[in-house]
Design a protein around this motif. Structure first.
Motif, PDB file in Angstrom:
ATOM      1  N   ASP A   1       0.863  -1.175   0.000  1.00  0.00           N
ATOM      2  CA  ASP A   1       0.000   0.000   0.000  1.00  0.00           C
ATOM      3  C   ASP A   1       0.908   1.237   0.000  1.00  0.00           C
ATOM      4  OD1 ASP A   1      -1.829   2.038   0.365  1.00  0.00           O
ATOM      5  OD2 ASP A   1      -2.582   1.292   2.284  1.00  0.00           O
ATOM      6  N   LEU A   2       0.964   1.929  -1.128  1.00  0.00           N
ATOM      7  CA  LEU A   2       1.832   3.098  -1.252  1.00  0.00           C
ATOM      8  C   LEU A   2       1.415   4.211  -0.300  1.00  0.00           C
ATOM      9  CD1 LEU A   2       4.249   4.390  -2.678  1.00  0.00           C
ATOM     10  CD2 LEU A   2       2.651   5.240  -4.423  1.00  0.00           C
ATOM     11  N   VAL A   3       0.131   4.342  -0.014  1.00  0.00           N
ATOM     12  CA  VAL A   3      -0.339   5.371   0.910  1.00  0.00           C
ATOM     13  C   VAL A   3       0.266   5.142   2.293  1.00  0.00           C
ATOM     14  CG1 VAL A   3      -2.354   6.333   2.104  1.00  0.00           C
ATOM     15  CG2 VAL A   3      -2.470   5.852  -0.357  1.00  0.00           C
ATOM     16  N   GLN A   4       0.163   3.926   2.800  1.00  0.00           N
ATOM     17  CA  GLN A   4       0.695   3.619   4.135  1.00  0.00           C
ATOM     18  C   GLN A   4       2.212   3.748   4.161  1.00  0.00           C
ATOM     19  OE1 GLN A   4      -1.346   2.982   6.862  1.00  0.00           O
ATOM     20  NE2 GLN A   4       0.565   3.404   7.920  1.00  0.00           N
ATOM     21  N   LEU A   5       2.866   3.240   3.123  1.00  0.00           N
ATOM     22  CA  LEU A   5       4.322   3.307   3.060  1.00  0.00           C
ATOM     23  C   LEU A   5       4.809   4.761   3.073  1.00  0.00           C
ATOM     24  CD1 LEU A   5       6.760   1.271   2.566  1.00  0.00           C
ATOM     25  CD2 LEU A   5       6.652   2.098   0.223  1.00  0.00           C
ATOM     26  N   ALA A   6       4.191   5.611   2.258  1.00  0.00           N
ATOM     27  CA  ALA A   6       4.593   7.019   2.177  1.00  0.00           C
ATOM     28  C   ALA A   6       4.259   7.764   3.468  1.00  0.00           C
ATOM     29  CB  ALA A   6       3.924   7.688   0.978  1.00  0.00           C
TER      30      ALA A   6
ATOM     31  N   LYS B   1      -7.508   6.038   0.217  1.00  0.00           N
ATOM     32  CA  LYS B   1      -7.337   5.238   1.431  1.00  0.00           C
ATOM     33  C   LYS B   1      -6.207   4.235   1.226  1.00  0.00           C
ATOM     34  CE  LYS B   1     -12.051   5.605   3.066  1.00  0.00           C
ATOM     35  NZ  LYS B   1     -13.309   4.912   3.306  1.00  0.00           N
ATOM     36  N   HIS B   2      -6.195   3.597   0.054  1.00  0.00           N
ATOM     37  CA  HIS B   2      -5.187   2.591  -0.272  1.00  0.00           C
ATOM     38  C   HIS B   2      -4.858   2.696  -1.756  1.00  0.00           C
ATOM     39  CE1 HIS B   2      -5.980   0.678   3.563  1.00  0.00           C
ATOM     40  NE2 HIS B   2      -7.265   0.702   3.269  1.00  0.00           N
TER      41      HIS B   2
ATOM     42  N   ASN C   1       3.079  -3.111  -6.806  1.00  0.00           N
ATOM     43  CA  ASN C   1       4.052  -4.174  -6.568  1.00  0.00           C
ATOM     44  C   ASN C   1       5.377  -3.500  -6.271  1.00  0.00           C
ATOM     45  OD1 ASN C   1       2.487  -6.522  -6.955  1.00  0.00           O
ATOM     46  ND2 ASN C   1       2.528  -6.168  -9.151  1.00  0.00           N
ATOM     47  N   GLY C   2       5.935  -3.795  -5.104  1.00  0.00           N
ATOM     48  CA  GLY C   2       7.180  -3.133  -4.747  1.00  0.00           C
ATOM     49  C   GLY C   2       7.923  -3.850  -3.650  1.00  0.00           C
ATOM     50  N   ASN C   3       9.094  -3.335  -3.391  1.00  0.00           N
ATOM     51  CA  ASN C   3       9.925  -3.805  -2.298  1.00  0.00           C
ATOM     52  C   ASN C   3       9.896  -2.718  -1.240  1.00  0.00           C
ATOM     53  OD1 ASN C   3      12.645  -3.732  -0.840  1.00  0.00           O
ATOM     54  ND2 ASN C   3      12.617  -5.797  -1.724  1.00  0.00           N
ATOM     55  N   ALA C   4       9.343  -3.026  -0.092  1.00  0.00           N
ATOM     56  CA  ALA C   4       9.125  -2.017   0.948  1.00  0.00           C
ATOM     57  C   ALA C   4      10.424  -1.335   1.379  1.00  0.00           C
ATOM     58  CB  ALA C   4       8.428  -2.644   2.155  1.00  0.00           C
ATOM     59  N   LEU C   5      11.483  -2.111   1.596  1.00  0.00           N
ATOM     60  CA  LEU C   5      12.743  -1.514   2.043  1.00  0.00           C
ATOM     61  C   LEU C   5      13.318  -0.564   0.992  1.00  0.00           C
ATOM     62  CD1 LEU C   5      14.471  -4.536   3.810  1.00  0.00           C
ATOM     63  CD2 LEU C   5      13.447  -2.516   4.870  1.00  0.00           C
TER      64      LEU C   5
ATOM     65  N   ASP D   1      -4.591   7.065 -10.421  1.00  0.00           N
ATOM     66  CA  ASP D   1      -5.687   6.902 -11.359  1.00  0.00           C
ATOM     67  C   ASP D   1      -5.822   5.397 -11.591  1.00  0.00           C
ATOM     68  OD1 ASP D   1      -3.748   6.156 -13.266  1.00  0.00           O
ATOM     69  OD2 ASP D   1      -3.691   8.146 -14.166  1.00  0.00           O
ATOM     70  N   GLU D   2      -6.478   4.995 -12.649  1.00  0.00           N
ATOM     71  CA  GLU D   2      -6.728   3.558 -12.873  1.00  0.00           C
ATOM     72  C   GLU D   2      -5.456   2.764 -13.146  1.00  0.00           C
ATOM     73  OE1 GLU D   2      -9.400   3.591 -16.145  1.00  0.00           O
ATOM     74  OE2 GLU D   2     -10.968   4.601 -15.012  1.00  0.00           O
ATOM     75  N   ASP D   3      -4.437   3.413 -13.726  1.00  0.00           N
ATOM     76  CA  ASP D   3      -3.251   2.691 -14.184  1.00  0.00           C
ATOM     77  C   ASP D   3      -1.989   2.926 -13.376  1.00  0.00           C
ATOM     78  OD1 ASP D   3      -4.707   1.652 -16.380  1.00  0.00           O
ATOM     79  OD2 ASP D   3      -4.375   3.517 -17.481  1.00  0.00           O
ATOM     80  N   GLN D   4      -1.889   4.083 -12.743  1.00  0.00           N
ATOM     81  CA  GLN D   4      -0.634   4.377 -12.060  1.00  0.00           C
ATOM     82  C   GLN D   4      -0.832   5.171 -10.783  1.00  0.00           C
ATOM     83  OE1 GLN D   4       1.982   6.478 -14.681  1.00  0.00           O
ATOM     84  NE2 GLN D   4       1.167   8.473 -14.170  1.00  0.00           N
ATOM     85  N   ALA D   5       0.105   4.961  -9.902  1.00  0.00           N
ATOM     86  CA  ALA D   5       0.177   5.732  -8.655  1.00  0.00           C
ATOM     87  C   ALA D   5       1.268   6.768  -8.826  1.00  0.00           C
ATOM     88  CB  ALA D   5       0.500   4.803  -7.494  1.00  0.00           C
ATOM     89  N   THR D   6       1.085   7.913  -8.198  1.00  0.00           N
ATOM     90  CA  THR D   6       2.089   8.968  -8.250  1.00  0.00           C
ATOM     91  C   THR D   6       2.431   9.384  -6.829  1.00  0.00           C
ATOM     92  OG1 THR D   6       1.165   9.757 -10.342  1.00  0.00           O
ATOM     93  CG2 THR D   6       2.652  11.235  -9.180  1.00  0.00           C
TER      94      THR D   6
END
Length: 175
Positions: A25-30, A55-56, A60-64, A94-99
């Motif tokens: 979840d990029l929101v929580q990570l950021a 909210k979320h 796909n990513g590596n948290a560290l 948006d539907e395809d990407q997070a910024t």
């Protein structure tokens, strides 16, 4: 310097290290990464904020590695934003990407320097401080590892710097 060289060696293409990506979840990570920089920002009387309407946002990513990317962006922002300045971390989707955006009210990066700023050991000619020019090289390598794009723009009203990381979405966006 040694820590940054080790991180760079881990994220370079061709390193023997395999990076495992998982749904995050990029929101929580950021939000969490931003919270870790509050004390540093407050010590310089900088208004550090986090904004999102989501909210979320699943990627796909590596948290560290992504924490390291955000830490490098925030380190630069805190380092170069003047006392009583402002830094805002924003997650949008948006539907395809997070910024992920980190925007500061610092001096900005001249247009002619923006193509060089991601090179190893590159520092702006008028740069002061104790940086070594590896932070944004690390950011670029981590972005590539995540099939993401990273670019630098001027901040709001043409002042300061905004770094944008655009990452493909893996799952749904909860608003």
């Amino acid at each position: 310097l040694v820590n940054q060289l080790l991180v760079l060696a881990r994220v370079e293409p061709g390193s023997a290290r395999e990076v495992h990506l998982q749904e995050l979840d990029l929101v929580q990570l950021a939000r969490d990464a931003t919270a870790e920089w509050v004390t540093a920002a407050l010590s310089r009387q900088i208004d550090l904020g986090f904004e999102t309407t989501q909210k979320h946002v699943l990627i796909n990513g590596n948290a560290l590695m992504l924490q390291e990317l955000i830490a490098n962006l925030l380190d630069n922002a805190v380092r170069y934003t003047p006392f009583q300045g402002k830094i805002t971390v924003t997650v949008a989707a948006d539907e395809d990407q997070a910024t992920l955006m980190v925007e500061d009210s610092g001096p900005g990066i001249p247009l002619a320097e923006r193509e060089h700023i991601f090179e190893r050991f590159y520092r702006l000619p008028e740069s002061t401080g104790d940086g070594c020019g590896l932070g944004l090289a690390i950011v670029r390598e981590i972005a590539l590892m995540h099939h993401a794009g990273v670019n630098i723009e001027s901040g709001a009203g043409g002042r300061g710097t905004m770094v944008k990381l655009c990452v493909p979405i893996s799952g749904k966006v909860a608003r």
